[in-house]
Design a protein around this motif. Structure first.
Motif, PDB file in Angstrom:
ATOM      1  N   PRO A  46       0.816  -1.226   0.000  1.00 24.36           N
ATOM      2  CA  PRO A  46       0.000   0.000   0.000  1.00 24.36           C
ATOM      3  C   PRO A  46       0.841   1.263   0.000  1.00 24.36           C
ATOM      4  N   ASP A  47       2.126   1.130   0.382  1.00 21.70           N
ATOM      5  CA  ASP A  47       3.015   2.295   0.391  1.00 21.70           C
ATOM      6  C   ASP A  47       3.666   2.469  -0.970  1.00 21.70           C
ATOM      7  N   ALA A  48       3.817   3.717  -1.395  1.00 20.95           N
ATOM      8  CA  ALA A  48       4.501   4.002  -2.655  1.00 20.95           C
ATOM      9  C   ALA A  48       5.977   3.654  -2.510  1.00 20.95           C
ATOM     10  N   THR A  49       6.491   2.850  -3.440  1.00 19.89           N
ATOM     11  CA  THR A  49       7.890   2.415  -3.408  1.00 19.89           C
ATOM     12  C   THR A  49       8.543   2.765  -4.733  1.00 19.89           C
ATOM     13  N   VAL A  50       9.634   3.529  -4.674  1.00 19.01           N
ATOM     14  CA  VAL A  50      10.340   3.977  -5.870  1.00 19.01           C
ATOM     15  C   VAL A  50      11.811   3.587  -5.725  1.00 19.01           C
ATOM     16  N   VAL A  51      12.365   2.927  -6.734  1.00 19.72           N
ATOM     17  CA  VAL A  51      13.766   2.528  -6.736  1.00 19.72           C
ATOM     18  C   VAL A  51      14.572   3.626  -7.432  1.00 19.72           C
ATOM     19  N   TRP A 111      12.298   2.189 -11.229  1.00 19.26           N
ATOM     20  CA  TRP A 111      11.131   1.303 -11.060  1.00 19.26           C
ATOM     21  C   TRP A 111      10.262   1.873  -9.952  1.00 19.26           C
ATOM     22  N   TRP A 112       8.943   1.620 -10.049  1.00 25.83           N
ATOM     23  CA  TRP A 112       8.027   2.022  -8.980  1.00 25.83           C
ATOM     24  C   TRP A 112       6.804   1.109  -9.007  1.00 25.83           C
ATOM     25  N   ASN A 113       6.084   1.065  -7.918  1.00 23.10           N
ATOM     26  CA  ASN A 113       4.919   0.191  -7.831  1.00 23.10           C
ATOM     27  C   ASN A 113       3.634   0.971  -8.119  1.00 23.10           C
ATOM     28  N   ASP A 114       2.507   0.270  -8.055  1.00 20.84           N
ATOM     29  CA  ASP A 114       1.224   0.886  -8.401  1.00 20.84           C
ATOM     30  C   ASP A 114       0.856   2.002  -7.427  1.00 20.84           C
ATOM     31  N   ALA A 115       1.235   1.837  -6.137  1.00 26.91           N
ATOM     32  CA  ALA A 115       0.912   2.878  -5.158  1.00 26.91           C
ATOM     33  C   ALA A 115       1.627   4.180  -5.484  1.00 26.91           C
ATOM     34  N   ALA A 116       2.834   4.091  -6.076  1.00 29.33           N
ATOM     35  CA  ALA A 116       3.557   5.309  -6.461  1.00 29.33           C
ATOM     36  C   ALA A 116       2.835   6.039  -7.592  1.00 29.33           C
ATOM     37  N   LYS A 117       2.137   5.297  -8.430  1.00 33.19           N
ATOM     38  CA  LYS A 117       1.339   5.949  -9.475  1.00 33.19           C
ATOM     39  C   LYS A 117       0.201   6.746  -8.847  1.00 33.19           C
ATOM     40  N   ARG A 118      -0.450   6.137  -7.831  1.00 30.29           N
ATOM     41  CA  ARG A 118      -1.596   6.801  -7.215  1.00 30.29           C
ATOM     42  C   ARG A 118      -1.192   7.980  -6.334  1.00 30.29           C
ATOM     43  N   GLU A 171       4.171  10.469   4.384  1.00 29.91           N
ATOM     44  CA  GLU A 171       5.396  10.372   5.174  1.00 29.91           C
ATOM     45  C   GLU A 171       6.446   9.696   4.298  1.00 29.91           C
ATOM     46  N   VAL A 172       7.491  10.428   3.951  1.00 29.57           N
ATOM     47  CA  VAL A 172       8.492   9.964   2.997  1.00 29.57           C
ATOM     48  C   VAL A 172       9.759   9.560   3.742  1.00 29.57           C
ATOM     49  N   ARG A 173      10.313   8.424   3.353  1.00 33.26           N
ATOM     50  CA  ARG A 173      11.580   7.948   3.907  1.00 33.26           C
ATOM     51  C   ARG A 173      12.513   7.529   2.779  1.00 33.26           C
ATOM     52  N   LEU A 174      13.818   7.682   3.022  1.00 37.40           N
ATOM     53  CA  LEU A 174      14.850   7.200   2.102  1.00 37.40           C
ATOM     54  C   LEU A 174      15.586   6.045   2.770  1.00 37.40           C
ATOM     55  N   VAL A 175      15.671   4.917   2.061  1.00 38.15           N
ATOM     56  CA  VAL A 175      16.339   3.735   2.601  1.00 38.15           C
ATOM     57  C   VAL A 175      17.481   3.363   1.671  1.00 38.15           C
ATOM     58  N   PRO A 176      18.750   3.585   2.048  1.00 39.90           N
ATOM     59  CA  PRO A 176      19.865   3.204   1.178  1.00 39.90           C
ATOM     60  C   PRO A 176      20.064   1.693   1.171  1.00 39.90           C
ATOM     61  N   LEU A 199      15.855   3.375  -1.806  1.00 37.33           N
ATOM     62  CA  LEU A 199      14.413   3.216  -1.918  1.00 37.33           C
ATOM     63  C   LEU A 199      13.749   4.464  -1.351  1.00 37.33           C
ATOM     64  N   LEU A 200      12.834   5.036  -2.104  1.00 40.16           N
ATOM     65  CA  LEU A 200      12.002   6.118  -1.594  1.00 40.16           C
ATOM     66  C   LEU A 200      10.636   5.524  -1.290  1.00 40.16           C
ATOM     67  N   ILE A 201      10.245   5.565  -0.036  1.00 36.14           N
ATOM     68  CA  ILE A 201       8.988   4.978   0.415  1.00 36.14           C
ATOM     69  C   ILE A 201       8.088   6.094   0.935  1.00 36.14           C
ATOM     70  N   ALA A 202       6.894   6.181   0.390  1.00 36.41           N
ATOM     71  CA  ALA A 202       5.933   7.213   0.800  1.00 36.41           C
ATOM     72  C   ALA A 202       4.678   6.536   1.327  1.00 36.41           C
ATOM     73  N   ARG A 203       4.306   6.866   2.543  1.00 38.80           N
ATOM     74  CA  ARG A 203       3.137   6.260   3.197  1.00 38.80           C
ATOM     75  C   ARG A 203       2.049   7.315   3.388  1.00 38.80           C
ATOM     76  N   ASP A 204       0.819   6.927   3.107  1.00 37.25           N
ATOM     77  CA  ASP A 204      -0.318   7.825   3.295  1.00 37.25           C
ATOM     78  C   ASP A 204      -0.632   7.911   4.785  1.00 37.25           C
ATOM     79  N   THR A 205      -0.372   9.080   5.375  1.00 40.72           N
ATOM     80  CA  THR A 205      -0.611   9.268   6.811  1.00 40.72           C
ATOM     81  C   THR A 205      -1.732  10.281   7.052  1.00 40.72           C
TER      82      THR A 205
END
Length: 436
Positions: A108-113, A122-129, A178-183, A190-196
């Motif tokens: 459910p979280d947006a994930t962008v490589v 690369w990114w998942n469907d949640a990143a599109k939304r 809520e955006v996080r960067l995970v090396p 990885l850029l991960i964005a969660r709907d908060t």
């Protein structure tokens, strides 16, 4: 991989062939001719096998390995087995990659490589939304060119991987992320964005509730405190038996007033945006006044309070908020440092920013509590906190003041030796400094 060495059988065959050739040469006397014929046959045989190997390698999976015997047969067989294992390994890896991508797509979280240069691969469907990324137009584009946000640009540029960034969705109005960067890997993140949004809404409701209750309590507490103050001055003098209850009422009313004031201050810090009209604050002069107040607060406890301030060092900010932050640190130091203890306050800068440090020789804090000290009402020792009159909100206020000034709070402490609280301000908020 060769399971056994083919060289013994090779040398045996070569020896047998050489023996036959030597016998023929001995019978016919044609030593040179037979030797040349033998070498020619060996050369042609190996050249033919080498051409078969080249053709098999070039055509790859489209043909079966050549059939042969002896050394070449063993070599073809070993290479065929290695190729088959490699093919099976690749199939397993492709399967794992497909499973990884399918699981990432379902998140459910947006994930962008992001690869080198923070380019999107690369990114998942949640990143599109949530982020509005489009395939394949946005592939290999820099992430800050796709999401126009100065906060995100600064966040990525500094490579923060601990603290999250709160960001409004660029495509869904009213959605907070809520955006996080995970090396990970080499030059990958990885850029991960969660709907908060829902969490933020609940947090806003909580803050509003605390703020409203605090405002409602402020007036009756002022009345109670005033009446208790008047009773202490008049009734306690006439009726000595009432002196202790009235003093207790006065102390608790004062404590409640302090608690409500801290709650209102914390609520304002949490809800109000940092003022764009910030002015240079002479922190050294501010600390000089606060140290004088702390000496008065110490009174008969005779703490040694020292100040070392870099002259001319000013930062842009809110003087009232900075006063509240340093005042809380100093009052805590006085409160938790034994009589006659030393409290050292420093204000200085270097090429990276400005630093305010409050050190004490107090009772210290166990390591397991340090990460929770900035939580509201968190107590290391409830009995000790009640005895010293703290509200449990001081460090929470300090943390929010630092967030509003783009800074950080660092805490170091050793039980029975003392504590160090450092306020770190970034270089960009410095408005003036001495030449050093």
């Amino acid at each position: 991989m060769l399971t056994r060495s083919p060289w013994p059988s090779f040398w045996a065959r070569l020896s047998a062939l050489s023996g036959v050739a030597a016998g023929l040469a001995f019978v016919t006397g044609w030593w040179l001719e037979i030797l040349s014929l033998l070498l020619g046959l060996v050369f042609i045989w190996n050249l033919w096998q080498l051409s078969r190997l080249e053709r098999w390698v070039r055509l790859g999976r489209r043909v079966e390995p050549p059939l042969s015997w002896g050394l070449w047969g063993e070599l073809f067989h070993a290479l065929s087995r290695r190729q088959r294992r490699q093919r099976e390994r690749q199939q397993r890896l492709r399967g794992l990659i497909r499973e990884y991508r399918d699981s990432a797509k379902a998140m459910p979280d947006a994930t962008v490589v992001l690869q080198r240069g923070d380019r999107v691969v690369w990114w998942n469907d949640a990143a599109k939304r949530l982020l509005g990324l489009r395939w394949p137009d946005d592939e290999r584009q820099h992430i800050t060119n796709l999401i126009r946000s100065s906060e995100l640009r600064e966040y990525i540029r500094h490579g923060y991987s601990g603290e999250p960034l709160s960001l409004t969705s660029p495509v869904r109005r009213g959605t907070t992320l809520e955006v996080r960067l995970v090396p990970y890997g080499r030059d990958q993140r990885l850029l991960i964005a969660r709907d908060t949004t829902r969490t933020e809404r609940l947090e806003t409701m909580r803050r509003d509730f605390v703020s409203n209750v605090s405002h409602e309590l402020k007036t009756p507490l002022t009345v109670i405190y005033g009446v208790a103050d008047e009773m202490r001055d008049e009734l306690a003098a006439k009726e000595p038996e009432w002196a202790q209850p009235i003093q207790l009422l006065h102390e608790q009313a004062q404590r409640m007033q302090t608690l409500v004031q801290d709650l209102l201050m914390l609520s304002r810090l949490e809800t109000a945006a940092p003022s764009p009209e910030q002015w240079p604050v002479d922190v050294g002069n501010l600390l000089d006044k606060l140290c004088a107040e702390s000496r008065a607060l110490s009174g008969d406890r005779e703490h040694q309070i020292e100040l070392e301030a870099e002259p001319g060092l000013q930062i842009y900010g809110s003087e009232s908020e900075l006063r509240s932050a340093f005042s809380n640190l100093l009052s805590n130091a006085v409160r938790y440092t034994p009589d006659g203890g030393k409290i050292r306050v420093r204000w200085f800068s270097d090429a990276n920013g400005a630093y305010g440090v409050v050190e004490d020789t107090g009772i210290g804090i166990p390591q397991e509590h340090i990460n929770r000290l900035t939580e509201r009402f968190y107590r290391v020792d409830k009995g000790r906190s009640n005895a010293t009159g703290g509200t449990g909100l001081g460090l929470a206020i300090v943390k929010h003041v630092m967030q509003r000034h783009a800074g950080r709070l660092h805490i170091k402490s050793t039980p029975d030796k003392g504590s160090e609280f450092m306020l770190v301000f970034p270089r960009r908020v410095i408005s003036g400094r001495s030449i050093y």
